[in-house]
Scaffold this active site. Structure first.
Site, PDB file in Angstrom:
ATOM      1  N   HIS A 139       0.874  -1.216   0.343  1.00 36.64           N
ATOM      2  CA  HIS A 139      -0.027  -0.184   0.267  1.00 36.64           C
ATOM      3  C   HIS A 139       0.695   1.230   0.150  1.00 36.64           C
ATOM      4  O   HIS A 139       1.385   1.707   1.136  1.00 36.64           O
ATOM      5  CB  HIS A 139      -0.652   0.013   0.922  1.00 36.64           C
ATOM      6  CG  HIS A 139      -2.631   1.153   1.564  1.00 36.64           C
ATOM      7  ND1 HIS A 139      -2.100   2.147   1.319  1.00 36.64           N
ATOM      8  CD2 HIS A 139      -3.234   0.819   2.023  1.00 36.64           C
ATOM      9  CE1 HIS A 139      -2.991   2.433   1.258  1.00 36.64           C
ATOM     10  NE2 HIS A 139      -3.885   2.463   1.605  1.00 36.64           N
ATOM     11  N   GLU A 243      -1.100   1.756  -4.869  1.00 34.31           N
ATOM     12  CA  GLU A 243      -0.709   0.539  -4.531  1.00 34.31           C
ATOM     13  C   GLU A 243      -0.800  -1.028  -5.537  1.00 34.31           C
ATOM     14  O   GLU A 243      -1.662  -1.006  -5.958  1.00 34.31           O
ATOM     15  CB  GLU A 243      -1.941   0.126  -3.421  1.00 34.31           C
ATOM     16  CG  GLU A 243      -2.129   1.537  -2.366  1.00 34.31           C
ATOM     17  CD  GLU A 243      -3.494   1.437  -2.215  1.00 34.31           C
ATOM     18  OE1 GLU A 243      -3.499  -0.087  -1.296  1.00 34.31           O
ATOM     19  OE2 GLU A 243      -3.992   2.382  -1.515  1.00 34.31           O
TER      20      GLU A 243
HETATM   21  C1  BG6 Z   1      -7.821   2.198   0.454  1.00 39.44           C
HETATM   22  C2  BG6 Z   1      -8.280   1.696   0.665  1.00 39.44           C
HETATM   23  O1  BG6 Z   1      -6.522   1.231   0.002  1.00 39.44           O
HETATM   24  O2  BG6 Z   1      -7.116   2.380   2.104  1.00 39.44           O
HETATM   25  C3  BG6 Z   1      -9.198   3.318   1.054  1.00 39.44           C
HETATM   26  O3  BG6 Z   1      -8.787   1.486  -0.451  1.00 39.44           O
HETATM   27  C4  BG6 Z   1      -8.708   3.393   2.219  1.00 39.44           C
HETATM   28  O4  BG6 Z   1     -10.703   2.303   0.902  1.00 39.44           O
HETATM   29  C5  BG6 Z   1      -7.485   3.172   2.422  1.00 39.44           C
HETATM   30  O5  BG6 Z   1      -9.448   4.196   3.001  1.00 39.44           O
HETATM   31  C6  BG6 Z   1      -6.330   3.174   3.999  1.00 39.44           C
HETATM   32  O6  BG6 Z   1      -6.946   1.972   4.547  1.00 39.44           O
HETATM   33  P1  BG6 Z   1      -7.023   2.423   6.411  1.00 39.44           P
HETATM   34  O7  BG6 Z   1      -7.352   1.540   6.493  1.00 39.44           O
HETATM   35  O8  BG6 Z   1      -5.386   2.317   6.473  1.00 39.44           O
HETATM   36  O9  BG6 Z   1      -7.530   4.005   6.893  1.00 39.44           O
END
Ligand code: BG6
Length: 272
Positions: A139, A243
């Site tokens: 990510h 990502e």
């Molecule tokens: C992204 C998702 O990969 O991560 C989003 O597509 C999400 O929907 C974002 O809001 C952040 O997620 P988190 O759990 O780290 O707040």
């Protein structure tokens, strides 16, 4: 936290989540965005850098979003320096009660720091008779000088799930992607590299991937930024997530005894 310095770059990797929080080439701006408001409390995921998302992506009822790998303290199995000065760290996800919901598996994560940043998530199904089904995603939060001055290329004509305001299936157009509102998209069935062109920094970041059928593009924009306790209200202007993984219909179904390897290499160049 491991601090790595090579002839080309520096990097920082937390054992919590095996989370790369910094990669910076000498004489270049940081490649990764890290929130000033990230909690670093060894409970909540770190906000920024490269969270390792495994074994599921997104929300799951009664379970933490994006899986449990990003909130475990990974074991360091090996640190090696190659002849050319590249540094490689190999991590292993420790056993945990949450993993008991899956057939037995081993998850390793290999990070190599040199002129590029290369990350590999290897998952082995140790069951004798049961498939291992999982999602994975590296990510990556990229640092950008100004979200209004970036464009993303490499996703032309690709189908995606648009998660803003309900899930809608759409197809990307021909032009580069520009961001001027909340974006949360899961591009499916695409192995192509993507590039982030940052006109203000004069920099192009390239994301090359192997064994990744999904690319996720995310920027929370103003309202969502304000709702996130570990993210500054204005920080949406300084980041974009592009990502690489295998999510939703691209999830991995790994037969007994097999290993799957998700590999992502990040590189950059200054163009002016
Ligand atoms: C992204 C998702 O990969 O991560 C989003 O597509 C999400 O929907 C974002 O809001 C952040 O997620 P988190 O759990 O780290 O707040």
């Amino acid at each position: 936290m491991l601090e790595i310095t090579t002839a080309w770059s520096t990097a920082e990797i937390y054992l919590f989540g095996a989370h790369v929080t910094n990669f910076k080439k000498h004489d270049e701006a940081p490649m990764l965005f890290l929130s000033q408001c990230s909690r670093f409390d060894s409970i909540n995921p770190i906000r920024g850098g490269v969270p390792v998302i495994f074994p599921w992506f997104g929300p799951r009822e009664g379970l933490p979003a994006h899986g449990f790998a990003r909130t475990k303290i990974w074991e360091v199995k090996e640190v090696t320096t190659a002849m050319d000065g590249s540094v490689t760290v190999r991590f292993r996800l420790p056993d945990s009660p949450e993993a008991g919901a899956y057939p037995p598996f081993i998850a390793e994560y290999i990070v190599t720091v040199n002129e590029h940043l290369t990350m590999e998530l290897l998952v082995t199904n140790r069951s004798k008779d049961t498939n291992l089904e999982y999602e994975d995603c590296l990510h990556t939060y990229f640092f950008v000088e100004d979200i209004a001055a970036i464009s993303i290329v490499g996703l032309k004509g690709v189908s995606y799930l648009d998660k803003v305001g309900g899930a809608t299936q759409r197809t990307e157009g021909d032009g580069p992607i520009r961001i001027s509102s909340e974006v949360d998209r899961v591009y499916l069935d695409t192995n192509h590299p993507t590039e982030i062109h940052d006109a203000r920094l004069g920099r192009v970041i390239r994301v090359e991937k192997t064994n990744s059928a999904s690319t996720v593009v995310w920027n929370p924009w103003i309202n969502k930024a304000q709702q996130m306790p570990d993210f500054g209200n204005d920080e949406y202007q300084k980041m974009v997530c592009v990502e690489s993984g295998n999510v939703g219909p691209n999830k991995i179904v790994l037969p007994p005894g097999k290993t799957s390897r998700l590999k992502v290499t990040l590189s950059s160049k200054i163009e002016n």
